[in-house]
Write a protein that holds these residues in place. Structure first.
Motif, PDB file in Angstrom:
ATOM      1  N   ILE A 156       0.845  -1.202   0.000  1.00  0.00           N
ATOM      2  CA  ILE A 156       0.000   0.000   0.000  1.00  0.00           C
ATOM      3  C   ILE A 156       0.877   1.248   0.000  1.00  0.00           C
ATOM      4  O   ILE A 156       0.607   2.212  -0.708  1.00  0.00           O
ATOM      5  CB  ILE A 156      -0.983  -0.023   1.202  1.00  0.00           C
ATOM      6  CG1 ILE A 156      -2.056  -1.100   0.965  1.00  0.00           C
ATOM      7  CG2 ILE A 156      -1.624   1.345   1.418  1.00  0.00           C
ATOM      8  CD1 ILE A 156      -2.938  -1.395   2.169  1.00  0.00           C
ATOM      9  N   GLU A 159       2.568   1.284  -3.616  1.00  0.00           N
ATOM     10  CA  GLU A 159       1.731   1.292  -4.818  1.00  0.00           C
ATOM     11  C   GLU A 159       0.619   2.350  -4.800  1.00  0.00           C
ATOM     12  O   GLU A 159      -0.084   2.526  -5.776  1.00  0.00           O
ATOM     13  CB  GLU A 159       1.110  -0.098  -5.029  1.00  0.00           C
ATOM     14  CG  GLU A 159       2.153  -1.176  -5.308  1.00  0.00           C
ATOM     15  CD  GLU A 159       1.548  -2.582  -5.345  1.00  0.00           C
ATOM     16  OE1 GLU A 159       0.397  -2.722  -5.810  1.00  0.00           O
ATOM     17  OE2 GLU A 159       2.237  -3.528  -4.902  1.00  0.00           O
ATOM     18  N   THR A 160       0.440   3.030  -3.646  1.00  0.00           N
ATOM     19  CA  THR A 160      -0.562   4.102  -3.597  1.00  0.00           C
ATOM     20  C   THR A 160       0.087   5.331  -2.957  1.00  0.00           C
ATOM     21  O   THR A 160       1.187   5.261  -2.441  1.00  0.00           O
ATOM     22  CB  THR A 160      -1.799   3.714  -2.745  1.00  0.00           C
ATOM     23  OG1 THR A 160      -1.455   3.833  -1.361  1.00  0.00           O
ATOM     24  CG2 THR A 160      -2.281   2.318  -3.037  1.00  0.00           C
ATOM     25  N   PHE A 316      -7.191   7.599  -2.520  1.00  0.00           N
ATOM     26  CA  PHE A 316      -6.421   6.371  -2.725  1.00  0.00           C
ATOM     27  C   PHE A 316      -6.936   5.202  -1.888  1.00  0.00           C
ATOM     28  O   PHE A 316      -6.401   4.105  -1.950  1.00  0.00           O
ATOM     29  CB  PHE A 316      -4.937   6.625  -2.414  1.00  0.00           C
ATOM     30  CG  PHE A 316      -4.353   7.740  -3.240  1.00  0.00           C
ATOM     31  CD1 PHE A 316      -4.041   7.547  -4.578  1.00  0.00           C
ATOM     32  CD2 PHE A 316      -4.148   8.998  -2.685  1.00  0.00           C
ATOM     33  CE1 PHE A 316      -3.530   8.581  -5.348  1.00  0.00           C
ATOM     34  CE2 PHE A 316      -3.630  10.037  -3.447  1.00  0.00           C
ATOM     35  CZ  PHE A 316      -3.327   9.825  -4.780  1.00  0.00           C
ATOM     36  N   PRO A 318      -9.794   3.317  -2.112  1.00  0.00           N
ATOM     37  CA  PRO A 318     -10.236   2.102  -2.822  1.00  0.00           C
ATOM     38  C   PRO A 318      -9.067   1.215  -3.274  1.00  0.00           C
ATOM     39  O   PRO A 318      -9.131  -0.012  -3.147  1.00  0.00           O
ATOM     40  CB  PRO A 318     -11.022   2.652  -4.028  1.00  0.00           C
ATOM     41  CG  PRO A 318     -11.463   4.013  -3.594  1.00  0.00           C
ATOM     42  CD  PRO A 318     -10.353   4.531  -2.721  1.00  0.00           C
ATOM     43  N   LYS A 319      -8.003   1.844  -3.809  1.00  0.00           N
ATOM     44  CA  LYS A 319      -6.847   1.063  -4.270  1.00  0.00           C
ATOM     45  C   LYS A 319      -6.153   0.373  -3.092  1.00  0.00           C
ATOM     46  O   LYS A 319      -5.767  -0.790  -3.175  1.00  0.00           O
ATOM     47  CB  LYS A 319      -5.864   1.964  -5.020  1.00  0.00           C
ATOM     48  CG  LYS A 319      -4.822   1.147  -5.784  1.00  0.00           C
ATOM     49  CD  LYS A 319      -3.888   1.981  -6.612  1.00  0.00           C
ATOM     50  CE  LYS A 319      -2.880   1.079  -7.309  1.00  0.00           C
ATOM     51  NZ  LYS A 319      -1.831   1.839  -8.002  1.00  0.00           N
ATOM     52  N   ALA A 322      -8.186  -2.553  -2.012  1.00  0.00           N
ATOM     53  CA  ALA A 322      -8.075  -3.667  -2.975  1.00  0.00           C
ATOM     54  C   ALA A 322      -6.792  -4.465  -2.719  1.00  0.00           C
ATOM     55  O   ALA A 322      -6.802  -5.702  -2.743  1.00  0.00           O
ATOM     56  CB  ALA A 322      -8.085  -3.124  -4.402  1.00  0.00           C
ATOM     57  N   ILE A 323      -5.692  -3.755  -2.467  1.00  0.00           N
ATOM     58  CA  ILE A 323      -4.411  -4.433  -2.179  1.00  0.00           C
ATOM     59  C   ILE A 323      -4.542  -5.239  -0.885  1.00  0.00           C
ATOM     60  O   ILE A 323      -4.149  -6.406  -0.819  1.00  0.00           O
ATOM     61  CB  ILE A 323      -3.255  -3.409  -2.070  1.00  0.00           C
ATOM     62  CG1 ILE A 323      -2.978  -2.777  -3.435  1.00  0.00           C
ATOM     63  CG2 ILE A 323      -1.985  -4.063  -1.516  1.00  0.00           C
ATOM     64  CD1 ILE A 323      -2.069  -1.550  -3.397  1.00  0.00           C
TER      65      ILE A 323
END
Length: 417
Positions: A156, A159-160, A316, A318-319, A322-323
């Protein structure tokens, strides 16, 4: 789905209190210092609890562990803190098995933090596992779970941009000071105590204010000197506390004591004094507010300071979720596999015994019997059979227990947990 059980009668529970329902005073009652954590782990081990994590931060105190009933964990928490069972029942929460796993993922990835994307908590998760390992009260489940949460947190972060921009209680403290105090670089600032948020606040103040006369006082002078060198602070003796408060415009308290260390009796100044209490439990007695020239701000008020950075972070979410869900799903698949792994292992062993007996029998009957070829063919057949069973167990998560029982019965297997 039932979580991997250490014994037939235990489940994986989370019990805890957090900023969501408990104010700073209540969180202070349930907070655990190092001695409290160690005593709790020792008592849990004596009680036969196999696998326990203890997390205590300014925002939450939580226990994650295997127990026959969550009340075992609640009692351990109340026995080693100043909180009572009645208070826990008012504001505490309990999660079991899958929900308990999901909660640790949310906490460890900063998605349950008071300030979204605050990654301080993951170091607490790591440290709690290290503490439990030292006490020999961990197991393969907890180790794998903590590693999975750490992996999700790293992903997280990488990647975000959920942790982008400076938003923490320390940053909020500095924002508050800068907005309230004009000519900050000329003001006298006193840091009392060496708590982490207090240290971070001072580091930020040095950076943002170019103030070169911040004073640090700590009961242990050696510790103060070590930190002072790092942040360019002046160190004064603990006996000078009252005198230094008199000189100060801003007092930052971060002592980590279990009871208030600053009260109105210590304050003998007529000029305006801003006090920031960055401690859980509260280290500044609310009676300081009886003085007209004193403004007291506590950690919880600072945590509510939201700015554009925080709003930007929400994009960020939701992303990040998801991770987290992806890593959590992988962990739960591993968990399912662990449930039937002993059965598959025992089945393989049973089929191998049948194969060895059959090859031995055919070797005596058939001339020029080819052992090597017979081994290759029969081993491949065994592998295919056990793979079929493993796939069936993997796909039938709703009645895995019944299927395992049936396979054990049909093949008269002896499994070890």
């Amino acid at each position: 789905m039932e979580a991997y059980n250490i014994s037939k009668h235990s489940s994986f529970y989370t019990i805890g209190i957090s900023y969501k329902k408990a104010d700073a005073a209540i969180r202070g009652k349930f907070s655990l210092d190092e001695a409290g954590k160690n005593a709790l782990l020792d008592q849990a081990k004596s009680a036969g609890i196999d696998g326990l994590l203890v997390i205590s931060t300014c925002n939450r105190t939580e226990l994650y562990g295997f127990a026959q009933h969550p009340f075992q964990l609640i009692q351990l928490l109340c026995k080693n803190s100043n909180g009572s069972v009645n208070e826990f029942q008012e504001i505490g929460y309990v999660y079991k098995n899958n929900d308990s796993i999901s909660h640790l993922f949310k906490v460890g990835t900063g998605l349950d933090s008071q300030i979204l994307g605050d990654f301080e908590i993951i170091s607490q998760v790591k440290q709690s596992f290290i503490n439990s390992k030292k006490k020999d009260i961990t197991n393969p489940f907890l180790e794998r779970l903590c590693n999975a949460v750490i992996q999700a947190s790293k992903r997280i972060k990488n990647e975000t941009e959920i942790s982008s921009g400076a938003t923490s209680v320390a940053f909020a403290s500095v924002q508050y000071i800068l907005s309230k105090i004009p000519n900050i670089s000329d003001k006298n600032i006193l840091l009392f105590g060496t708590g982490k948020i207090g240290r971070n606040t001072c580091e930020n103040l040095v950076k943002h204010t170019k103030n070169d006369h911040i004073v640090l006082i700590n009961r242990t002078k050696g510790k103060a000197e070590k930190i002072a060198g790092k942040f360019n602070l002046l160190v004064k003796e603990y006996s000078n506390l009252q005198e230094e408060i008199r000189k100060s415009d801003i007092l930052i308290v971060a002592t980590g004591a279990q009871k208030p260390t600053v009260s109105k009796e210590l304050i003998h100044t007529s000029k305006d004094l801003l006090i920031l209490d960055l401690s859980i439990p509260q280290n500044v007695d609310p009676n300081v507010q009886e003085l007209d020239n004193v403004t007291l701000v506590h950690l919880d008020q600072l945590s509510k300071i939201t700015d554009d950075t925080l709003k930007r972070r929400e994009k960020f979410l939701p992303k990040a979720e998801a991770i987290m869900n992806e890593v959590e799903t992988d962990f739960k698949h591993w968990l399912e596999t662990r449930k039937f792994a002993p059965t598959i292992k025992a089945l393989k062993k049973k089929l191998k015994t049948m194969k060895d007996a059959e090859i031995d029998f055919q070797r005596k009957k058939i001339d020029d019997f080819n052992d090597e070829q017979a081994e290759i063919i029969s081993n491949r057949i065994i592998q295919k059979i056990t793979t079929h069973f493993a796939n069936h167990l993997k796909d039938s998560s709703d009645n895995t227990g019944e299927s395992i029982e049936f396979i054990n019965k049909v093949f008269q297997l002896e499994t070890t947990k």
